[in-house]
Design an enzyme around this catalytic site. Sequence first.
Site, short mmCIF file in Angstrom:
data_model
loop_
_atom_site.label_atom_id
_atom_site.label_comp_id
_atom_site.label_asym_id
_atom_site.label_seq_id
_atom_site.Cartn_x
_atom_site.Cartn_y
_atom_site.Cartn_z
N ARG A 61 -41.41 25.06 45.70
CA ARG A 61 -40.39 26.10 45.88
C ARG A 61 -40.99 27.51 45.76
O ARG A 61 -40.60 28.42 46.49
CB ARG A 61 -39.29 25.93 44.84
CG ARG A 61 -38.17 26.93 45.03
CD ARG A 61 -36.96 26.54 44.21
NE ARG A 61 -35.82 27.35 44.55
CZ ARG A 61 -35.15 28.10 43.68
NH1 ARG A 61 -35.54 28.15 42.41
NH2 ARG A 61 -34.11 28.80 44.07
N HIS A 65 -40.56 30.60 48.40
CA HIS A 65 -40.03 31.90 48.02
C HIS A 65 -41.06 33.01 48.21
O HIS A 65 -40.69 34.17 48.38
CB HIS A 65 -39.48 31.87 46.60
CG HIS A 65 -38.13 31.23 46.53
ND1 HIS A 65 -37.16 31.62 45.64
CD2 HIS A 65 -37.56 30.24 47.27
CE1 HIS A 65 -36.06 30.89 45.82
NE2 HIS A 65 -36.30 30.04 46.80
N ASN A 89 -34.32 34.17 42.36
CA ASN A 89 -35.54 33.85 41.61
C ASN A 89 -35.37 33.88 40.09
O ASN A 89 -36.01 33.09 39.38
CB ASN A 89 -36.66 34.83 41.99
CG ASN A 89 -37.10 34.66 43.44
OD1 ASN A 89 -36.94 33.59 44.02
ND2 ASN A 89 -37.65 35.71 44.03
N HIS A 188 -35.55 19.28 49.01
CA HIS A 188 -34.55 19.05 47.97
C HIS A 188 -34.42 17.56 47.60
O HIS A 188 -33.55 17.19 46.83
CB HIS A 188 -33.20 19.63 48.39
CG HIS A 188 -33.18 21.13 48.36
ND1 HIS A 188 -32.08 21.89 48.69
CD2 HIS A 188 -34.14 22.03 48.01
CE1 HIS A 188 -32.37 23.17 48.56
NE2 HIS A 188 -33.61 23.29 48.16
C1 HEM Z 1 -32.27 25.94 53.35
C2 HEM Z 1 -32.04 26.88 52.47
C3 HEM Z 1 -32.28 26.69 51.00
C4 HEM Z 1 -31.41 26.99 50.00
C5 HEM Z 1 -30.03 27.62 50.16
C6 HEM Z 1 -32.04 26.60 48.77
C7 HEM Z 1 -31.46 26.77 47.52
C8 HEM Z 1 -31.95 26.24 46.35
C9 HEM Z 1 -31.30 26.32 45.07
C10 HEM Z 1 -29.99 27.06 44.79
C11 HEM Z 1 -32.06 25.64 44.18
C12 HEM Z 1 -31.77 25.45 42.69
C13 HEM Z 1 -32.30 26.65 41.95
C14 HEM Z 1 -31.85 26.74 40.51
O1 HEM Z 1 -30.79 26.23 40.18
O2 HEM Z 1 -32.57 27.34 39.70
C15 HEM Z 1 -33.20 25.12 44.89
C16 HEM Z 1 -34.21 24.36 44.34
C17 HEM Z 1 -35.30 23.93 45.03
N1 HEM Z 1 -35.64 24.25 46.32
FE1 HEM Z 1 -34.45 25.11 47.67
N2 HEM Z 1 -33.27 26.06 49.04
C18 HEM Z 1 -33.46 26.09 50.38
C19 HEM Z 1 -34.61 25.69 51.05
C20 HEM Z 1 -35.73 25.21 50.43
C21 HEM Z 1 -37.00 25.05 51.07
C22 HEM Z 1 -37.32 25.45 52.51
C23 HEM Z 1 -37.85 24.53 50.14
C24 HEM Z 1 -39.31 24.18 50.27
C25 HEM Z 1 -39.88 23.82 51.39
C26 HEM Z 1 -37.09 24.35 48.93
C27 HEM Z 1 -37.55 23.78 47.78
C28 HEM Z 1 -36.83 23.65 46.61
C29 HEM Z 1 -37.27 22.87 45.48
C30 HEM Z 1 -38.50 21.99 45.45
C31 HEM Z 1 -36.33 23.06 44.47
C32 HEM Z 1 -36.36 22.47 43.04
C33 HEM Z 1 -37.23 23.38 42.19
C34 HEM Z 1 -37.38 22.94 40.76
O3 HEM Z 1 -36.85 21.90 40.35
O4 HEM Z 1 -38.05 23.68 40.01
N3 HEM Z 1 -35.81 24.81 49.13
N4 HEM Z 1 -33.11 25.51 46.21
#
Ligand code: HEM
Length: 315
Positions: A61, A65, A89, A188
């Site tokens: 992630r 970002h 972030n 995800h």
């Molecule tokens: C399509 C639009 C996307 C949205 C709206 C989105 C939104 C989010 C949100 C809201 C979270 C939870 C954050 C939190 O609660 O602290 C999250 C976690 C995450 N996102 Fe996305 N995301 C998107 C695309 C992506 C992309 C493109 C990737 C990587 C290629 C990605 C990888 C991740 C990962 C791996 C997590 C978990 C991180 C952790 O557990 O530390 N996301 N995302």
Amino acid sequence: MADRKLMHCLLAVSLVSSLVAHAQLSTTFYSTSCPNLETTVWEVVKEAVAKDRRMGASLLRLFFHDCFVQGCDGSILLDAGGEKSAGPNANSLHGFDVIDTIKASVEAACPGVVSCADILALAARDGTFLLRGPTWKVPLGRRDSTTANQSLANANLPSSGASLATLVSTFASQGLSPTDMTALSGAHTIGQARCSTFRDRIYNDAANMDTSFAAQQRKACPQSGNDGHLAPMDVQTPREFDTAYYDNLMARRGLLHSDQELFNGGSQDALVRQYSASPALFRADFVKAMVRMGNINPLTGTAGQIRKNCRLVNS
Ligand code: HEM
Ligand SMILES: *[C@@H]1O[C@H](CO)[C@@H](O)[C@H](O)[C@H]1NC(C)=O
């Protein structure tokens, strides 16, 4: 006369292509200047993921970002400039300490040679692989920014409330297709989200949500309070990089509103079904999309710098 025009035209074309070539990343960029780079990164990431499996997701992630704000330039790693505390972030990103540990080992072996932006690209790849995701060759040669930008982070990073149309346009403005977007969202399948990011969905999205899934999620994520409660975005196999994320969407069990937008009667439904049916297709498309995402506006040549400390601009 026509010949001369043609020549000018060819010159112009070769000038443009040499500029493009100059900006191109290469998988062998450090093969002589820091031959053990990839092993060094791998060792640190392996140890970090062994300690805390979620770290594989967090590093992936972090790279996303980084790339969506001024390009993949390590801007997300800078303590100053407010990018780290932008809405998407703040209290949400993890893994900065792992990047610091990698950077320290890399600096010990090859001082002043390897950018933080490239370290992040490699760490994201290794984190994915350690959670049983695909692996790939990472094009390298990015340099580090001297600036970070909070307002751009707020503007460019998608939010969990986004509609399909907004998601498509957010990725399009980075040069990524709807297919790239749907494949990358498969990230995800690993990692966790805070209650505050999915509360609206579990209370207000009844039309496209499995009832028992909503009821289950509501237990620990009340209508107010417990904002920081964590839930896996893929309830089935939260620590495996697989296609269960897409299966969940088809069962109306996407955790984020933005997740479920990919399977809600719109343009991405067919692709979600294909990824659910074919892990090989998903993995291939994910790798292609990761390489494309990693190509967003890199600083190359003499632009930017090679930071000594990923958190600070060189003094
Ligand atoms: C399509 C639009 C996307 C949205 C709206 C989105 C939104 C989010 C949100 C809201 C979270 C939870 C954050 C939190 O609660 O602290 C999250 C976690 C995450 N996102 Fe996305 N995301 C998107 C695309 C992506 C992309 C493109 C990737 C990587 C290629 C990605 C990888 C991740 C990962 C791996 C997590 C978990 C991180 C952790 O557990 O530390 N996301 N995302
Ligand atoms: C941040 O990005 C915005 C939009 O590109 C730009 O207008 C602004 O000048 C940038 N701020 C900094 C501090 O670089």
